[in-house]
Design a protein around this motif. Structure first.
Motif, PDB file in Angstrom:
ATOM      1  N   ARG A 115      19.718   4.051   1.450  1.00 16.14           N
ATOM      2  CA  ARG A 115      20.128   2.984   2.375  1.00 16.14           C
ATOM      3  C   ARG A 115      19.442   1.668   2.013  1.00 16.14           C
ATOM      4  NH1 ARG A 115      18.294   2.698   6.972  1.00 16.14           N
ATOM      5  NH2 ARG A 115      16.599   4.187   6.813  1.00 16.14           N
ATOM      6  N   SER A 116      18.713   1.629   0.920  1.00 15.26           N
ATOM      7  CA  SER A 116      17.822   0.501   0.664  1.00 15.26           C
ATOM      8  C   SER A 116      18.560  -0.732   0.144  1.00 15.26           C
ATOM      9  CB  SER A 116      16.763   0.909  -0.365  1.00 15.26           C
ATOM     10  OG  SER A 116      17.370   1.061  -1.631  1.00 15.26           O
ATOM     11  N   ASP A 117      17.978  -1.911   0.397  1.00  8.45           N
ATOM     12  CA  ASP A 117      18.556  -3.144  -0.140  1.00  8.45           C
ATOM     13  C   ASP A 117      18.351  -3.218  -1.655  1.00  8.45           C
ATOM     14  OD1 ASP A 117      15.815  -3.438   0.314  1.00  8.45           O
ATOM     15  OD2 ASP A 117      15.941  -5.591   0.700  1.00  8.45           O
ATOM     16  N   THR A 118      17.335  -2.499  -2.147  1.00  6.90           N
ATOM     17  CA  THR A 118      17.086  -2.480  -3.584  1.00  6.90           C
ATOM     18  C   THR A 118      18.284  -1.881  -4.328  1.00  6.90           C
ATOM     19  OG1 THR A 118      14.765  -2.088  -3.059  1.00  6.90           O
ATOM     20  CG2 THR A 118      15.430  -1.773  -5.347  1.00  6.90           C
TER      21      THR A 118
ATOM     22  N   SER B  90       4.413  -2.293  -6.537  1.00  6.19           N
ATOM     23  CA  SER B  90       3.523  -1.947  -5.431  1.00  6.19           C
ATOM     24  C   SER B  90       4.316  -2.151  -4.167  1.00  6.19           C
ATOM     25  CB  SER B  90       2.315  -2.898  -5.404  1.00  6.19           C
ATOM     26  OG  SER B  90       1.199  -2.276  -5.921  1.00  6.19           O
ATOM     27  N   ARG B  91       4.551  -1.113  -3.419  1.00  2.19           N
ATOM     28  CA  ARG B  91       5.558  -1.197  -2.371  1.00  2.19           C
ATOM     29  C   ARG B  91       5.012  -1.383  -0.966  1.00  2.19           C
ATOM     30  NH1 ARG B  91       9.763   3.176  -0.070  1.00  2.19           N
ATOM     31  NH2 ARG B  91      11.174   1.682   0.916  1.00  2.19           N
ATOM     32  N   LEU B  92       5.642  -2.330  -0.264  1.00  4.42           N
ATOM     33  CA  LEU B  92       5.467  -2.448   1.175  1.00  4.42           C
ATOM     34  C   LEU B  92       6.786  -1.963   1.764  1.00  4.42           C
ATOM     35  CD1 LEU B  92       3.759  -3.490   3.571  1.00  4.42           C
ATOM     36  CD2 LEU B  92       4.858  -5.693   3.278  1.00  4.42           C
ATOM     37  N   ALA B  93       6.781  -0.767   2.328  1.00  3.46           N
ATOM     38  CA  ALA B  93       8.040  -0.147   2.736  1.00  3.46           C
ATOM     39  C   ALA B  93       8.530  -0.698   4.061  1.00  3.46           C
ATOM     40  CB  ALA B  93       7.859   1.365   2.829  1.00  3.46           C
ATOM     41  N   ILE B  94       9.716  -1.336   4.029  1.00  6.11           N
ATOM     42  CA  ILE B  94      10.274  -1.956   5.230  1.00  6.11           C
ATOM     43  C   ILE B  94      11.686  -1.463   5.511  1.00  6.11           C
ATOM     44  CG2 ILE B  94      11.073  -4.180   6.164  1.00  6.11           C
ATOM     45  CD1 ILE B  94       8.589  -5.424   4.821  1.00  6.11           C
ATOM     46  N   VAL B  95      12.512  -1.398   4.464  1.00  3.58           N
ATOM     47  CA  VAL B  95      13.878  -0.908   4.634  1.00  3.58           C
ATOM     48  C   VAL B  95      14.011   0.419   3.896  1.00  3.58           C
ATOM     49  CG1 VAL B  95      16.326  -1.337   4.171  1.00  3.58           C
ATOM     50  CG2 VAL B  95      14.838  -3.232   4.840  1.00  3.58           C
ATOM     51  N   ASP B  96      14.595   1.397   4.523  1.00  2.00           N
ATOM     52  CA  ASP B  96      14.753   2.732   3.966  1.00  2.00           C
ATOM     53  C   ASP B  96      13.429   3.238   3.394  1.00  2.00           C
ATOM     54  OD1 ASP B  96      15.625   5.147   3.122  1.00  2.00           O
ATOM     55  OD2 ASP B  96      17.115   4.400   1.708  1.00  2.00           O
ATOM     56  N   VAL B  97      12.519   3.498   4.324  1.00  2.00           N
ATOM     57  CA  VAL B  97      11.161   3.875   3.961  1.00  2.00           C
ATOM     58  C   VAL B  97      11.155   5.085   3.024  1.00  2.00           C
ATOM     59  CG1 VAL B  97       8.953   4.641   4.913  1.00  2.00           C
ATOM     60  CG2 VAL B  97      10.284   2.877   6.100  1.00  2.00           C
ATOM     61  N   GLU B  98      12.103   6.019   3.263  1.00  2.00           N
ATOM     62  CA  GLU B  98      12.143   7.225   2.431  1.00  2.00           C
ATOM     63  C   GLU B  98      12.786   6.984   1.071  1.00  2.00           C
ATOM     64  OE1 GLU B  98      10.686  10.105   3.114  1.00  2.00           O
ATOM     65  OE2 GLU B  98       9.914   8.957   4.831  1.00  2.00           O
ATOM     66  N   GLY B  99      13.937   6.273   1.076  1.00  2.00           N
ATOM     67  CA  GLY B  99      14.749   6.220  -0.136  1.00  2.00           C
ATOM     68  C   GLY B  99      14.503   5.034  -1.053  1.00  2.00           C
TER      69      GLY B  99
ATOM     70  N   ARG C 125      12.317   3.848  -3.026  1.00  2.00           N
ATOM     71  CA  ARG C 125      11.313   3.856  -4.091  1.00  2.00           C
ATOM     72  C   ARG C 125      11.714   3.029  -5.305  1.00  2.00           C
ATOM     73  NH1 ARG C 125       9.423   9.997  -5.247  1.00  2.00           N
ATOM     74  NH2 ARG C 125       8.019  10.185  -3.457  1.00  2.00           N
ATOM     75  N   GLN C 126      10.736   2.399  -5.903  1.00  2.00           N
ATOM     76  CA  GLN C 126      10.976   1.606  -7.114  1.00  2.00           C
ATOM     77  C   GLN C 126       9.912   1.950  -8.139  1.00  2.00           C
ATOM     78  OE1 GLN C 126      11.846  -2.566  -6.600  1.00  2.00           O
ATOM     79  NE2 GLN C 126      11.921  -2.336  -4.393  1.00  2.00           N
ATOM     80  N   PRO C 127      10.164   1.633  -9.419  1.00  2.00           N
ATOM     81  CA  PRO C 127      11.361   1.051 -10.013  1.00  2.00           C
ATOM     82  C   PRO C 127      12.594   1.915  -9.754  1.00  2.00           C
ATOM     83  CG  PRO C 127       9.544   1.064 -11.586  1.00  2.00           C
ATOM     84  CD  PRO C 127       9.089   1.835 -10.408  1.00  2.00           C
TER      85      PRO C 127
ATOM     86  N   PRO D  49       0.815  -1.222   0.000  1.00  2.00           N
ATOM     87  CA  PRO D  49       0.000   0.000   0.000  1.00  2.00           C
ATOM     88  C   PRO D  49       0.849   1.272   0.000  1.00  2.00           C
ATOM     89  CG  PRO D  49       0.110  -0.921   2.215  1.00  2.00           C
ATOM     90  CD  PRO D  49       0.939  -1.819   1.334  1.00  2.00           C
ATOM     91  N   ASP D  50       2.197   1.126   0.144  1.00  2.00           N
ATOM     92  CA  ASP D  50       3.032   2.303   0.393  1.00  2.00           C
ATOM     93  C   ASP D  50       3.607   2.944  -0.871  1.00  2.00           C
ATOM     94  OD1 ASP D  50       2.639   1.646   3.074  1.00  2.00           O
ATOM     95  OD2 ASP D  50       4.421   0.390   3.109  1.00  2.00           O
ATOM     96  N   GLY D  51       2.981   2.763  -1.986  1.00  2.00           N
ATOM     97  CA  GLY D  51       3.495   3.385  -3.204  1.00  2.00           C
ATOM     98  C   GLY D  51       3.292   2.454  -4.375  1.00  2.00           C
TER      99      GLY D  51
END
Lengths: 81, 668
Positions: free
Chosen positions: B102-105, B54-63, B65-67, B38-40
């Motif tokens: 800081r994201s794992d993506t 469709s994002r479930l934000a868990i790591v680096d909630v701010e940074g 973003r995908q794609p 639901p987060d983006g």
């Protein structure tokens, strides 16, 4: 209906199988599972008014249509005698 | 976890034309996965490919973003899941790549830029991702080692389309939904379709531990990892104490990695050994702040509440219990099936669907679970059964003893003591062919295979050439056929039940229906590889399952709690669908008209089956209960995807952010 036909009809009805051979092992082919055997024995006791002892619960007596039919016929004729 | 989707299309289109033709399908696909994140909801259209997330934000909630796209190379990716060792990987990559987030993506992005598909070997995680790499002009798809994160694909007129769930492929118009009869037949017999098959025509699933490359209209799939389950020989004399110590270290490390998140992590507690151990380790690492969640059943035969509560109170966790009643399970099945996207032989997914709703309601996005220990450490009865049957097969002259079987299945037949010979006859199935790869699973598949007796004549005729067991065995790497029986049993168990059912229908799909991510310490590949190296006797000692794990668990838990035998998780079936509490939807789903319309099952046999189960729900045989569940789920599957329900707004997002098509779409 003959004994064989009665038993076949029961198996078709209770276990939803369409076709199976007279000599096919119920248990080895999974036609009837070990739970189903209890149902089969209950049916035999009620329908043919026989009593199946623990010691008679053997594949030789119960594990194909051929064997069950022969077993029931033996029991019935013995109790009639 | 999140939802990912996308597709290829002809190159060389102007940005405007791309947007006009492919913007809306991409939006619909991404929105159809809205429940997962639901987060983006964002998408991007590049030259030849569209990617949505469709994002479930868990790591680096701010940074995070995908794609996510790298400006220099044009490499663009969407990731569903987690790379748990992103912190360590980042340190290695930092010299060559400047991180913006800081994201794992982004760590995956940098790793891909550096090493291409070979970077997958370095990942410790649960993931499915798609990478558009302009350098190789290819779309790459990959899935984690055990199949925790799902990934489906379909060939389309424009090339290839992919998505985390099949419903997105339908929503995007990539595939017209239709049941795949072969996939259904496999599911009825083996509990799950044999990958790459699914229950839908034209929809394929990427095999776990695989990476696929789509280039010039061709898809090439390669497995990048394999678990050698047959390496432990008697020569491999692993010191038991040291083994226990190393297992403890690896488990703790696996849990520690899975606590990495920028949001709170909770845990599921079933009351058995595996989840208790995970909870105990996690709670210690979190200094006693863990929250736990459990399903309890109003029906006492299935209820483990006492064990859950004693464990929770021992650990001092904040414990939450969801009590399921038969009516509740029945009422949830339509939604559970629509999310599971496959036919089911058990109602067990439904309670997990309800539990993830509760977890979501409490604001929790991540839970740890104990899944995987039974496969890795020989916990299931099926392994004991295999051991007993193997002993029989090796010693045909010796007098068979049914005693071990009676210990295994104390509740089996109501036949009295004399029935030992009958039991042996049944469990002796296939003893003459112990070398067969399916030796371990013959009994189980004979039981579930009885579902096929209820199929319609037309279904039987149209699937006559499909032999599910043969198909499965043909898909197994040749060397597995030469493994010892327990190793083959483990392999089949992981291949069919674990990835095809437990992690998907009962796992990912039920958690992500409510945007909850489950994490599985026992499925960390360092734990799996270590377990595979242990000799069988350390896992199944006599008929005592998970032996080394139990001893290892005593480092965290009191012996009395460890000693408790596993109570297999089951949810009620017959009572739910045939009894007086049968939900309203069964009236329609089981109606002769609906059954004939779907065409898979025989209406008359279904009627007789329901009558039988309604008359004797308590003594229902397992195969009868499975059959009714198979009928119900197949009907619900058809209703959800072939009927009108797809048009309802349920797959049109749900609550959450609006879809955004990235403005830089034209750049690459």
């Amino acid at each position: 209906m003959s004994t064989r036909e009665l038993i076949r009809a029961f198996i078709v009805e209770a276990f939803f199988v369409d076709e199976f051979g007279d000599h096919e092992s119920f248990l080895r082919t999974g036609i009837v599972d070990s739970m189903g055997m209890a149902q089969l024995v209950a049916f035999l006791e009620e329908t043919f008014r026989i009593s199946v002892a623990d010691g008679e619960l053997l594949p030789e007596n119960l594990d194909s249509l051929e064997r069950v039919t022969a077993f029931v016929e033996r029991k019935v004729s013995r109790s009639a005698a | 976890m999140c939802g990912i989707a996308g597709f290829t299309f002809p190159r060389g289109l102007q940005a405007e034309a791309r947007r006009a033709r492919f913007g809306e399908p991409l939006r619909r696909m991404t929105q159809a996965l809205g429940h997962r994140g639901p987060d983006g909801r964002r998408g991007v259209l590049l030259d030849g490919v569209g990617l949505g997330h469709s994002r479930l934000a868990i790591v680096d909630v701010e940074g995070g973003r995908q794609p996510m796209r790298d400006g220099a190379t044009g490499v663009t990716l969407v990731l569903n899941g987690e790379i748990f060792n992103h912190v360590e990987l980042r340190e290695r990559l930092e010299r060559a790549y400047r991180f913006r987030t800081r994201s794992d993506t982004e760590v995956l992005l940098a790793a891909w830029i550096a090493r291409g598909a070979a970077c997958i070997d370095d990942l410790n995680g649960q993931f499915a991702f798609a990478v558009w790499d302009p350098r190789s002009r290819a779309l790459w798809l990959a899935r984690d080692r055990v199949g925790i994160a799902p990934l489906f694909y379909a060939e389309t007129e424009h090339g290839l389309a992919f998505a985390s769930e099949a419903k997105a492929l339908f929503a995007g118009g990539c595939v017209r939904p239709a049941l795949d009869l072969g996939g259904l037949k496999e599911t009825f017999q083996l509990w799950a379709p044999v990958a790459p098959h699914t229950c839908f025509e034209g929809v394929r699933q990427l095999l776990p531990r695989s990476v696929a490359c789509f280039r010039d209209g061709r898809l090439e799939v390669r497995r990048y990892w394999d678990l050698d389950l047959d390496q432990a020989t008697s020569a491999d004399r692993l010191d038991e104490e040291r083994g226990e110590g190393e297992l403890a270290e690896r488990l703790e490390q696996a849990v520690r990695l899975r606590l990495r998140a920028d949001v709170p992590v909770a845990a599921y507690l079933s009351g058995g050994l595996d989840s208790s151990l995970v909870c105990a380790i996690a709670n210690r690492l979190l200094r006693g702040t863990l929250s736990t969640y459990s399903v309890a059943f109003a029906d006492a035969r299935y209820d483990e509440r006492i064990h859950q509560e004693s464990m929770a109170s021992h650990l001092g966790t904040r414990h939450h219990v969801l009590e399921m009643r038969d009516e509740g399970t029945g009422a949830l099945l339509p939604d559970a099936v629509a999310h599971a996207e496959q036919a089911l032989l058990r109602s067990a997914p439904a309670p997990f669907f309800a539990l993830s709703a509760l977890v979501q309601e409490r604001g929790v996005k991540v839970v740890l679970t104990g899944e995987g220990a039974d496969e890795a450490f020989l916990g299931y009865d099926l392994f004991k059964e295999t051991k007993v049957r193997q002993f029989w097969a090796r010693s045909p002259a010796a007098k068979w003893r049914a005693a071990p079987l009676r210990r295994l299945y104390p509740s089996l037949p109501a036949l009295g003591e004399g029935s030992a010979a009958l039991l042996q006859q049944f469990y002796g199935m296939g003893l003459d062919r112990p070398e067969r790869a399916d030796f371990s699973h013959l009994i189980r598949w004979s039981t579930s295979g009885r579902v096929l007796r209820f199929c319609s004549a037309e279904f039987a005729a149209r699937t006559a050439s499909v032999d599910p067991v043969a198909r499965l065995l043909a898909s197994i790497p040749p060397r597995v056929h030469g493994w010892r029986p327990l190793a083959r049993a483990q392999y089949l168990e992981m291949e069919t039940l674990l990835s095809g059912y437990l992690l998907s229908a009962q796992g990912d799909r039920m958690q992500l229906a409510h945007a909850v991510e489950a994490r599985f310490p026992f499925l960390d590949h360092h734990v799996l590889e270590f377990a595979a190296r242990l000799p069988d006797r350390l896992k199944l000692r006599g008929l005592r399952e998970k032996d080394i794990l139990r001893r290892c668990a005593e480092r965290w838990l009191p012996r009395a709690l460890v000693a408790r035998a596993k109570f297999p998780y089951r949810a009620p079936v017959a009572g739910v669908l045939a009894g007086p509490a049968a939900p309203e939807w069964t009236r329609e789903a089981f109606s002769p008209e609906a059954l004939r319309q779907v065409g898979v099952f025989d209406a008359d046999k279904v009627r007789r089956l329901r009558a039988k189960l309604a008359a004797l729900p308590a003594s229902a045989s397992e195969s009868d209960a499975m059959a009714l569940m198979a009928v119900a789920s197949t009907q619900l599957l058809a209703q959800a995807f072939l009927g009108q329900r797809l048009a309802r707004p349920r797959w049109e997002g749900g609550p959450g952010e609006e879809f955004v098509l990235e403005p830089e779409a034209g750049a690459a």
